[in-house]
Design a protein around this motif. Structure first.
Motif, PDB file in Angstrom:
ATOM      1  N   GLY A  60      29.454  28.298  54.024  1.00 11.22           N
ATOM      2  CA  GLY A  60      28.595  27.570  53.090  1.00 11.22           C
ATOM      3  C   GLY A  60      28.408  28.258  51.763  1.00 11.22           C
ATOM      4  O   GLY A  60      27.460  27.909  51.020  1.00 11.22           O
ATOM      5  N   SER A  61      29.283  29.202  51.413  1.00 13.82           N
ATOM      6  CA  SER A  61      29.162  29.858  50.113  1.00 13.82           C
ATOM      7  C   SER A  61      29.756  28.956  49.034  1.00 13.82           C
ATOM      8  O   SER A  61      30.978  28.779  48.947  1.00 13.82           O
ATOM      9  N   VAL A  62      28.887  28.374  48.233  1.00 11.67           N
ATOM     10  CA  VAL A  62      29.343  27.499  47.141  1.00 11.67           C
ATOM     11  C   VAL A  62      30.234  28.289  46.183  1.00 11.67           C
ATOM     12  O   VAL A  62      31.274  27.808  45.728  1.00 11.67           O
ATOM     13  N   TRP A  63      29.808  29.506  45.883  1.00 17.11           N
ATOM     14  CA  TRP A  63      30.555  30.325  44.926  1.00 17.11           C
ATOM     15  C   TRP A  63      31.984  30.557  45.412  1.00 17.11           C
ATOM     16  O   TRP A  63      32.943  30.431  44.662  1.00 17.11           O
ATOM     17  N   ALA A  64      32.148  30.882  46.695  1.00 14.75           N
ATOM     18  CA  ALA A  64      33.478  31.129  47.255  1.00 14.75           C
ATOM     19  C   ALA A  64      34.327  29.867  47.211  1.00 14.75           C
ATOM     20  O   ALA A  64      35.524  29.909  46.869  1.00 14.75           O
ATOM     21  N   LEU A  65      33.739  28.715  47.533  1.00 10.01           N
ATOM     22  CA  LEU A  65      34.471  27.450  47.494  1.00 10.01           C
ATOM     23  C   LEU A  65      34.981  27.151  46.079  1.00 10.01           C
ATOM     24  O   LEU A  65      36.130  26.741  45.886  1.00 10.01           O
ATOM     25  N   VAL A  66      34.128  27.368  45.099  1.00  7.52           N
ATOM     26  CA  VAL A  66      34.507  27.073  43.706  1.00  7.52           C
ATOM     27  C   VAL A  66      35.591  28.036  43.224  1.00  7.52           C
ATOM     28  O   VAL A  66      36.556  27.635  42.569  1.00  7.52           O
ATOM     29  N   MET A  67      35.426  29.332  43.546  1.00  2.00           N
ATOM     30  CA  MET A  67      36.401  30.305  43.075  1.00  2.00           C
ATOM     31  C   MET A  67      37.778  30.050  43.679  1.00  2.00           C
ATOM     32  O   MET A  67      38.801  30.173  42.998  1.00  2.00           O
ATOM     33  N   LEU A  68      37.837  29.668  44.950  1.00  2.00           N
ATOM     34  CA  LEU A  68      39.112  29.326  45.561  1.00  2.00           C
ATOM     35  C   LEU A  68      39.711  28.089  44.896  1.00  2.00           C
ATOM     36  O   LEU A  68      40.907  28.031  44.608  1.00  2.00           O
ATOM     37  N   ALA A 106      43.617  20.669  48.309  1.00  2.00           N
ATOM     38  CA  ALA A 106      42.702  21.618  48.954  1.00  2.00           C
ATOM     39  C   ALA A 106      41.579  22.015  48.014  1.00  2.00           C
ATOM     40  O   ALA A 106      40.418  22.144  48.418  1.00  2.00           O
ATOM     41  N   ALA A 107      41.913  22.209  46.733  1.00  2.77           N
ATOM     42  CA  ALA A 107      40.908  22.600  45.746  1.00  2.77           C
ATOM     43  C   ALA A 107      39.867  21.500  45.595  1.00  2.77           C
ATOM     44  O   ALA A 107      38.647  21.770  45.566  1.00  2.77           O
ATOM     45  N   ILE A 108      40.315  20.257  45.495  1.00  2.00           N
ATOM     46  CA  ILE A 108      39.372  19.142  45.348  1.00  2.00           C
ATOM     47  C   ILE A 108      38.492  19.026  46.592  1.00  2.00           C
ATOM     48  O   ILE A 108      37.288  18.754  46.503  1.00  2.00           O
ATOM     49  N   GLY A 109      39.090  19.277  47.750  1.00  2.00           N
ATOM     50  CA  GLY A 109      38.284  19.269  48.973  1.00  2.00           C
ATOM     51  C   GLY A 109      37.202  20.338  48.922  1.00  2.00           C
ATOM     52  O   GLY A 109      36.047  20.093  49.321  1.00  2.00           O
ATOM     53  N   ASN A 110      37.545  21.534  48.455  1.00  2.00           N
ATOM     54  CA  ASN A 110      36.558  22.604  48.311  1.00  2.00           C
ATOM     55  C   ASN A 110      35.428  22.197  47.376  1.00  2.00           C
ATOM     56  O   ASN A 110      34.252  22.451  47.635  1.00  2.00           O
ATOM     57  N   LEU A 111      35.804  21.607  46.230  1.00  2.00           N
ATOM     58  CA  LEU A 111      34.787  21.225  45.242  1.00  2.00           C
ATOM     59  C   LEU A 111      33.853  20.153  45.811  1.00  2.00           C
ATOM     60  O   LEU A 111      32.634  20.199  45.571  1.00  2.00           O
ATOM     61  N   ARG A 112      34.410  19.200  46.554  1.00  2.00           N
ATOM     62  CA  ARG A 112      33.543  18.166  47.139  1.00  2.00           C
ATOM     63  C   ARG A 112      32.578  18.783  48.155  1.00  2.00           C
ATOM     64  O   ARG A 112      31.406  18.409  48.227  1.00  2.00           O
ATOM     65  N   LYS A 113      33.082  19.738  48.930  1.00  2.00           N
ATOM     66  CA  LYS A 113      32.194  20.399  49.905  1.00  2.00           C
ATOM     67  C   LYS A 113      31.108  21.187  49.178  1.00  2.00           C
ATOM     68  O   LYS A 113      29.935  21.162  49.583  1.00  2.00           O
ATOM     69  N   ALA A 114      31.487  21.866  48.068  1.00  2.00           N
ATOM     70  CA  ALA A 114      30.509  22.630  47.305  1.00  2.00           C
ATOM     71  C   ALA A 114      29.462  21.722  46.691  1.00  2.00           C
ATOM     72  O   ALA A 114      28.276  22.073  46.613  1.00  2.00           O
ATOM     73  N   ILE A 115      29.885  20.531  46.272  1.00  2.00           N
ATOM     74  CA  ILE A 115      28.925  19.569  45.711  1.00  2.00           C
ATOM     75  C   ILE A 115      27.940  19.127  46.792  1.00  2.00           C
ATOM     76  O   ILE A 115      26.727  19.025  46.550  1.00  2.00           O
ATOM     77  N   GLU A 116      28.443  18.890  48.001  1.00  2.04           N
ATOM     78  CA  GLU A 116      27.568  18.493  49.110  1.00  2.04           C
ATOM     79  C   GLU A 116      26.535  19.571  49.411  1.00  2.04           C
ATOM     80  O   GLU A 116      25.415  19.286  49.840  1.00  2.04           O
ATOM     81  N   LEU A 117      26.937  20.845  49.160  1.00  5.42           N
ATOM     82  CA  LEU A 117      26.019  21.963  49.400  1.00  5.42           C
ATOM     83  C   LEU A 117      25.093  22.210  48.211  1.00  5.42           C
ATOM     84  O   LEU A 117      24.327  23.175  48.226  1.00  5.42           O
ATOM     85  N   GLY A 118      25.197  21.363  47.190  1.00  5.37           N
ATOM     86  CA  GLY A 118      24.274  21.469  46.054  1.00  5.37           C
ATOM     87  C   GLY A 118      24.845  22.183  44.848  1.00  5.37           C
ATOM     88  O   GLY A 118      24.105  22.475  43.894  1.00  5.37           O
ATOM     89  N   GLY A 119      26.131  22.478  44.831  1.00  6.24           N
ATOM     90  CA  GLY A 119      26.711  23.219  43.716  1.00  6.24           C
ATOM     91  C   GLY A 119      26.775  22.411  42.436  1.00  6.24           C
ATOM     92  O   GLY A 119      27.302  21.292  42.420  1.00  6.24           O
ATOM     93  N   GLY A 120      26.231  22.971  41.356  1.00  3.71           N
ATOM     94  CA  GLY A 120      26.287  22.304  40.056  1.00  3.71           C
ATOM     95  C   GLY A 120      27.616  22.527  39.361  1.00  3.71           C
ATOM     96  O   GLY A 120      28.239  21.581  38.858  1.00  3.71           O
ATOM     97  N   ASP A 121      28.076  23.789  39.299  1.00  5.45           N
ATOM     98  CA  ASP A 121      29.346  24.069  38.640  1.00  5.45           C
ATOM     99  C   ASP A 121      30.503  23.373  39.358  1.00  5.45           C
ATOM    100  O   ASP A 121      31.511  23.020  38.725  1.00  5.45           O
ATOM    101  N   ALA A 122      30.376  23.166  40.661  1.00  2.00           N
ATOM    102  CA  ALA A 122      31.424  22.457  41.397  1.00  2.00           C
ATOM    103  C   ALA A 122      31.549  21.022  40.886  1.00  2.00           C
ATOM    104  O   ALA A 122      32.656  20.491  40.724  1.00  2.00           O
ATOM    105  N   ALA A 123      30.410  20.373  40.623  1.00  3.43           N
ATOM    106  CA  ALA A 123      30.449  19.013  40.082  1.00  3.43           C
ATOM    107  C   ALA A 123      31.120  19.001  38.714  1.00  3.43           C
ATOM    108  O   ALA A 123      31.919  18.116  38.395  1.00  3.43           O
ATOM    109  N   TYR A 124      30.805  20.002  37.902  1.00  4.07           N
ATOM    110  CA  TYR A 124      31.432  20.098  36.582  1.00  4.07           C
ATOM    111  C   TYR A 124      32.937  20.254  36.710  1.00  4.07           C
ATOM    112  O   TYR A 124      33.719  19.575  36.029  1.00  4.07           O
TER     113      TYR A 124
END
Length: 882
Positions: free
Chosen positions: A199-207, A221-239
């Protein structure tokens, strides 16, 4: 903790925080936190936090904007650490502020103190610095990955599982991910994947960032990571997910940017501001661009700070505010912004909201260039090319332009192309200029320069059609100069169809964009197009024209000075002001011969400027044109502006010709023929003109002088009749479209009766038209009616007769219409009667067979009224404008 984009690049210190679960972090001291202090207030961090959680959504906290604000945080946190020596958050905040100030050794010492007190951030931030080094402090750049790994491993062991430990593990994994050892890098990527699963948003985004653009599989795979990070509340992932949709689904991109903004993402705020500034997926709205840029800028986003400063400086979407522009650009420059120094330098370069300070501008450009900004490098080249803040040094200008072009500046490639095109500081090389123009053709300036090369045929075959298309592309990209150039081509029908309305629109666009010559061309176009039939519309047009011409002159365009002077002298578009008109005419007269002669004409009579016949006489006498010397001699002969002395005038004219002004020979011959200041001597006048005619290329024999000589030969004035000499002289004048010469030549050729010469005579008469007077009308009508020099043309003959009657009230035409007898064929009679009836003039009964062609009443009316201007309203399609 600030996260790096790559081994040599740091993320901004942007912090996303929410309260951590109780007891999840601190394996050290379990004391109650000290009360809030200035350190907490200035740094914007809650009292229960001693580390930066980049995984949690929520408000963003920053350490300050300006250098002074950062130093204020340093002082407040040092004081708080001294006052509360057992409180771990204060040395941690002090370390962040010191790092932000670029004082890295001091920051590491503060983080060490925080670690001793049990701060997770003390481990994480120090580990980041040791992993990647720092470019902020010129005295400290020492990365030590082994020491960093040991420190981070110690932190993980000390704090065990939990969000804080996860950040330490993320930093450790990211360091491995960038290791040059392949196995270590793979291990780091595996660790990041595991952290993402936790559940590390930062790790998902960096990958995701490291995978995007590598292959379709990794993109997915990258888009999948970003969608998961968004579900976890990530703002930069949405960007970042929004960025992948740019140009593909702008509506969804904007939705994701807005989601990122709602979660406190400074990156999202900057991106949404950019979208509103340039109309990407949303309308252009300056206020919304400012709002989003400012939110990001206040959170320490350096790019947003530079964007905000640039928006306030440009005035494109909101009123210019140079004070705000300077403040934000100064902040971005202090905080290491790459493009901000150039934008700030331009304020000082051109005196926008500050006094012009070329030394400061140059210093700022040098800072930007040292940070790799191609725009700043280009501006350095411009300084050396034009001597702004430096001595002109074309070699250095070329070097800077080359550096900037290599760094990606298409403007620099355009500037370098211009140096090669004109041979400025480099050997003239049209091929190299063309290659550079093509290299820069992705920007408006480069396209404009490439278009100019095609227009002029410089380094490439001359091609107006391609030039026009390239100007259109550059204009679409916002080039005011290209809009102006395209307008000129469209106005003249060059490279395509003529379209005066479109030309006027483009001239207006270039004028509104501040292009000086565009202001002049548009103002002049408005002046010339003014509708004289509507007094109010005419006044409004004159006011607008005068305003644009005034702006063009103020902006330094030389072409509009005399036009503006004329309007002010005539009281057009505003009150007349003789003194101001005179001032402007004097400016224009320095480089413009026509303006100088116009000034002399006004000074002679006091027309719109204070009268000064003496100065008018002097200006006319200094000129070299026949028109100017005609006026000068008139003044000398009459005693205007000086003594009356015809003889002196003739001698002055002789001296002018002796010095090489052979265009004045005809004027001197006329004075000798008429006896101005001496006895008339037609023979001497004739010899003088004949000598000029005998030269291989008598270019200086003006049309009126050649006409005069032809008449002397034909009439036998000053010597025997010489019809061959008359033909030669008339031909010379006819080459310059002198109507009477064409008419007289045609009459001689017609009388000689040679078929080929009759064809030539008819063509000459058609070119002279009614400008050749009654002789031209009579000869041309007869040739059209009788079929001399070509087939009979009764319809053309009828049109000619009607035009001569109705428009010009030509006496020869009046006489012919009253007594046509056998001089008008039956076919021409019929065509003429039909034409008159079509235009409501009527004709006597039976006029198509015999008798006068128009009634006595109509003839009397036409003979009594002055000639009317031929506005073309009564002409049939295809009817010649005679």
């Amino acid at each position: 903790m600030a996260r790096p984009f790559a081994a040599s690049l740091w993320l901004l210190t942007v912090v996303l925080l929410t309260p951590a679960p109780a007891g999840a972090q601190d394996a050290g001291r379990e004391s109650s936190p000290a009360p809030a202090t200035d350190c907490d207030r200035l740094s914007g961090m809650p009292v229960d936090r001693d580390w930066l959680d980049l995984d949690s959504p929520g408000p963003v906290y920053t350490l300050g904007q300006t250098r002074d604000e950062v130093e204020a945080i340093v002082a407040a946190c040092r004081a708080a650490a001294d006052q509360h020596p057992d409180e771990k958050r204060f040395p941690f905040r002090l370390g962040l502020a010191l790092k932000d100030a670029g004082r890295i050794d001091e920051a590491l010492a503060a983080f060490a103190a925080a670690r001793r007190l049990g701060s997770v951030g003390g481990y994480d931030e120090a580990g980041s610095l040791l992993l990647f080094g720092s470019g902020d402090d010129p005295t400290w750049k020492g990365a030590d990955p082994k020491a960093a790994a040991a420190l981070l491993d110690e932190g993980v062991a000390r704090f065990g599982p939990g969000p804080g430990s996860r950040m330490l593990r993320s930093t450790r994994a990211y360091g491995r991910r960038l290791d040059e050892n392949r196995e270590e890098a793979q291990r780091g990527e595996a660790d990041l994947k595991a952290l993402g699963d936790e559940g590390s948003v930062w790790a998902l985004v960096m990958l995701a960032r490291s995978w995007l653009g590598k292959s379709p599989e990794l993109d997915a795979a990258a888009i999948g990571n970003l969608r998961k990070a968004i579900e976890l509340g990530g703002g930069d992932a949405a960007y970042r997910l929004g960025n992948t949709l740019r140009g593909k689904d702008d509506e969804e991109m904007i939705r994701l940017y807005r989601l990122a903004v709602s979660r406190g993402s400074a990156e999202g705020m900057n991106a949404l501001g950019y979208a509103y500034e340039y109309g990407i997926g949303v309308p252009k709205v300056g206020s919304l661009a400012v709002d989003n840029y400012e939110m990001a800028a206040r959170r320490g986003h350096v790019v947003a700070q530079a964007n905000l400063g640039g928006l306030y400086a440009s005035g494109d979407l909101l009123p210019v505010d140079y004070a705000k522009a300077r403040r934000w650009l100064e902040i971005a420059t202090e905080r290491g912004g790459r493009t901000a120094p150039m934008s700030l330098g331009m304020l000082y370069d051109w005196g926008r909201g500050v006094p012009v300070d070329l030394a400061k501008a140059r210093s700022l450009y040098e800072i930007g260039a040292s940070r790799g900004d191609a725009g700043a490098m280009n501006n350095m080249g411009y300084l050396f090319e034009h001597g702004r803040g430096a001595e002109v040094d074309l070699a250095k200008a070329r070097e800077w332009y080359e550096k900037a072009a290599e760094a990606g500046s298409t403007d620099a490639a355009s500037n370098l192309a211009e140096m090669y095109r004109h041979g400025v500081g480099v050997p003239k090389d049209q091929n190299k200029a063309l290659a550079l123009s093509m290299r820069s053709a992705s920007n408006a300036t480069g396209l404009n320069n490439l278009a100019m090369a095609h227009l002029r045929g410089e380094g490439v075959e001359k091609d107006p059609t391609t030039a026009r298309a390239l100007f259109a592309e550059a204009e679409a990209l916002g080039s005011a100069e290209a809009a102006h150039n395209l307008a000129g081509m469209i106005e003249g029908g060059e490279g395509g169809e003529r379209d005066n309305d479109e030309a006027r629109r483009l001239f207006r666009k270039s004028a509104q964009a501040g292009f000086p010559n565009g202001m002049y061309r548009y103002g002049n176009r408005v002046r010339l197009d003014a509708d004289t039939s509507d007094e109010n519309a005419y006044r409004a047009a004159m006011f607008e024209a005068r305003n644009w011409l005034a702006r063009a002159v103020e902006a330094g365009d030389p072409h509009g000075v005399s036009a503006l002077a004329g309007m002010i002298a005539n009281g057009e578009g505003g009150p007349a002001n003789p003194a101001e008109a005179l001032r402007l005419y004097r400016i224009a007269a320095k480089d413009d011969v026509e303006a100088r002669l116009e000034l002399a004409g006004r000074l002679r009579t006091g027309d719109g400027v204070p009268a000064d016949p003496a100065e008018a006489r002097r200006i006319f006498g200094e000129a070299a044109s026949p028109e100017a010397w005609t006026a000068y001699l008139e003044m000398v002969d009459r005693g205007e502006g000086g003594p009356k002395d015809p003889k002196a005038g003739t001698e002055s004219l002789r001296e002018k010709i002796r010095l090489g002004e052979f265009r004045l020979v005809g004027l001197l011959a006329k004075r000798i023929d008429e006896g101005a200041g001496a006895l008339p001597d037609p023979a001497a006048a004739r010899r003088m003109l004949a000598e000029r005619l005998r030269l291989p290329f008598p270019l200086d024999l003006q049309p009126d002088a050649a006409l005069m000589l032809g008449r002397m030969f034909e009439d036998g004035r000053g010597g025997p009749v010489d019809r061959e000499g008359a033909i030669r002289a008339y031909r010379k004048a006819a080459e310059r479209l002198e109507p009477e010469a064409m008419t007289r030549l045609a009459a001689i050729l017609r009388r000689r009766g040679i078929p080929a010469e009759k064809v030539e005579a008819r063509r000459l008469l058609e070119r002279a038209g009614l400008r050749g007077g009654g002789m031209a009308f009579r000869n041309l009508f007869e040739m059209l009616d009788r079929g001399e020099g070509g087939p009979a043309a009764p319809e053309q003959a009828a049109i000619l007769l009607r035009t001569a009657l109705v428009v010009h009230a030509e006496p020869e035409a009046l006489a012919l219409a009253a007594r046509p007898e056998k001089r008008v064929s039956a076919a021409t009679r019929r065509e003429f009667v039909k034409l008159m009836e079509e235009h409501g003039h009527g004709a006597p009964k039976g006029a198509d067979r015999s008798g006068p062609l128009v009634s006595a009443e109509t003839l009397a009316e036409l003979a009594a009224r002055p000639a009317l201007p031929d506005d073309g309203a009564a002409r049939k399609p295809g009817e010649p404008n005679l």
